[in-house]
Design a protein around this motif. Structure first.
Motif, short mmCIF file in Angstrom:
data_model
loop_
_atom_site.label_atom_id
_atom_site.label_comp_id
_atom_site.label_asym_id
_atom_site.label_seq_id
_atom_site.Cartn_x
_atom_site.Cartn_y
_atom_site.Cartn_z
N SER A 147 0.83 -1.21 0.00
CA SER A 147 0.00 0.00 0.00
C SER A 147 0.86 1.26 0.00
O SER A 147 0.58 2.21 -0.73
CB SER A 147 -0.93 0.01 1.22
OG SER A 147 -1.91 -0.99 1.09
N ARG A 148 1.92 1.27 0.82
CA ARG A 148 2.81 2.44 0.85
C ARG A 148 3.48 2.63 -0.51
O ARG A 148 3.62 3.76 -0.98
CB ARG A 148 3.88 2.28 1.95
CG ARG A 148 3.35 2.51 3.35
CD ARG A 148 4.45 2.70 4.36
NE ARG A 148 5.31 1.54 4.53
CZ ARG A 148 5.08 0.52 5.35
NH1 ARG A 148 4.00 0.52 6.10
NH2 ARG A 148 5.92 -0.47 5.44
N MET B 23 1.02 4.16 -2.94
CA MET B 23 0.85 5.59 -2.64
C MET B 23 2.07 6.37 -3.13
O MET B 23 1.94 7.44 -3.72
CB MET B 23 0.65 5.80 -1.15
CG MET B 23 -0.65 5.23 -0.62
SD MET B 23 -2.10 6.15 -1.14
CE MET B 23 -2.11 7.45 0.06
N GLY C 64 -8.72 5.14 -2.30
CA GLY C 64 -8.14 6.12 -1.39
C GLY C 64 -8.37 5.75 0.06
O GLY C 64 -7.45 5.81 0.89
N ASN D 162 -6.05 2.58 0.86
CA ASN D 162 -4.61 2.82 0.92
C ASN D 162 -4.23 3.87 1.96
O ASN D 162 -3.20 3.75 2.62
CB ASN D 162 -4.06 3.18 -0.45
CG ASN D 162 -3.99 1.98 -1.36
OD1 ASN D 162 -3.55 0.92 -0.96
ND2 ASN D 162 -4.44 2.12 -2.59
N TYR D 163 -5.04 4.88 2.12
CA TYR D 163 -4.72 5.92 3.10
C TYR D 163 -4.68 5.34 4.51
O TYR D 163 -3.79 5.62 5.30
CB TYR D 163 -5.74 7.06 3.01
CG TYR D 163 -5.33 8.29 3.77
CD1 TYR D 163 -4.37 9.15 3.24
CD2 TYR D 163 -5.90 8.61 5.00
CE1 TYR D 163 -3.98 10.28 3.93
CE2 TYR D 163 -5.51 9.73 5.69
CZ TYR D 163 -4.55 10.57 5.15
OH TYR D 163 -4.16 11.69 5.83
N TYR D 164 -5.64 4.49 4.80
CA TYR D 164 -5.66 3.86 6.12
C TYR D 164 -4.44 2.94 6.29
O TYR D 164 -3.81 2.93 7.35
CB TYR D 164 -6.95 3.06 6.31
CG TYR D 164 -7.06 2.45 7.68
CD1 TYR D 164 -7.27 3.24 8.81
CD2 TYR D 164 -6.94 1.08 7.86
CE1 TYR D 164 -7.36 2.68 10.07
CE2 TYR D 164 -7.02 0.51 9.12
CZ TYR D 164 -7.24 1.31 10.22
OH TYR D 164 -7.32 0.75 11.47
N SER E 132 -1.34 4.79 7.30
CA SER E 132 -1.49 5.71 8.42
C SER E 132 -1.24 5.11 9.79
O SER E 132 -1.23 5.83 10.78
CB SER E 132 -2.89 6.32 8.41
OG SER E 132 -3.13 7.04 7.23
#
Length: 200
Positions: A99-100, A103, A155, A158-160, A163
């Motif tokens: 995921s990172r 992003m 979004g 992947n944002y979660y 984070s």
């Protein structure tokens, strides 16, 4: 099963590219990570760009494998889409790295975007568009609307996933664990409202 040198290089490269981005990592950094010389790494991958491309290809192949599994497990387009997207939620460190990295690819690709000849994640996005279009509510919708809805869901996923360290730092372990327990349920709700039944 014992990892090959090539597999070790791909794993180390994925972690470093995820942490530092394409431009923040050198061939020497990756070679050092697995205890090889720069020349030994170049024997397997002749350029950093080729190594990076292979990392993205491996992610794309993994997405294709998951898609095939959910398509085989259910004939319901809504269930297929939900299961495919929920499979993207970070459950392991490998998933979090992926995921990172995705992003980072979106954030760092500006310099390469004009000259890129291959987009390794295009097949993944094309598959998602096809899965969404299989739902009756989206069949006659313009591509821009479909892609906007897909990106809202991606979004959130992947944002979660990227984070966790920040959320733990801000809220502490107990509150983060409580959030993590309900996140999947809320994500399913979002996917249902944004993609599966936007009119409801």
């Amino acid at each position: 099963m014992t990892q090959t040198t090539r597999d070790q290089l791909l794993e180390a490269a994925a972690a470093l590219f995820a942490e530092r981005g394409f431009y923040g990592v050198s061939i020497a950094n990756i070679a050092d990570e697995v205890g090889l010389t720069k020349q030994a790494l170049l024997h397997h991958f002749t350029t950093k760009e080729k190594l990076y491309g292979e990392v993205l290809q491996s992610i794309s192949r993994d997405f294709e494998r998951v898609r095939n599994e959910v398509m085989a497990a259910s004939s319901d387009p809504a269930d297929q889409l939900l299961q495919f997207l929920m499979a993207k939620v970070s459950k392991t460190e490998h998933d979090a790295i992926r995921s990172r990295l995705l992003m980072r690819e979106l954030l760092d690709n500006k310099r390469r975007a004009d000259t890129a000849s291959v987009w390794y994640l295009k097949a993944f996005l094309d598959d998602l568009v096809a899965m969404v279009r299989a739902l009756p509510v989206w069949r006659d919708t313009v591509d821009a609307e479909v892609l906007a809805a897909i990106y809202q869901a991606l979004g959130a996923i992947n944002y979660y996933a990227v984070s966790e360290p920040t959320l733990r730092g801000i809220f502490g372990d107990a509150r983060y664990k409580a959030l993590d327990k309900v996140y999947d349920e809320r994500l399913e709700w979002l996917i249902q409202r944004v993609l599966i039944d936007p009119s409801g």
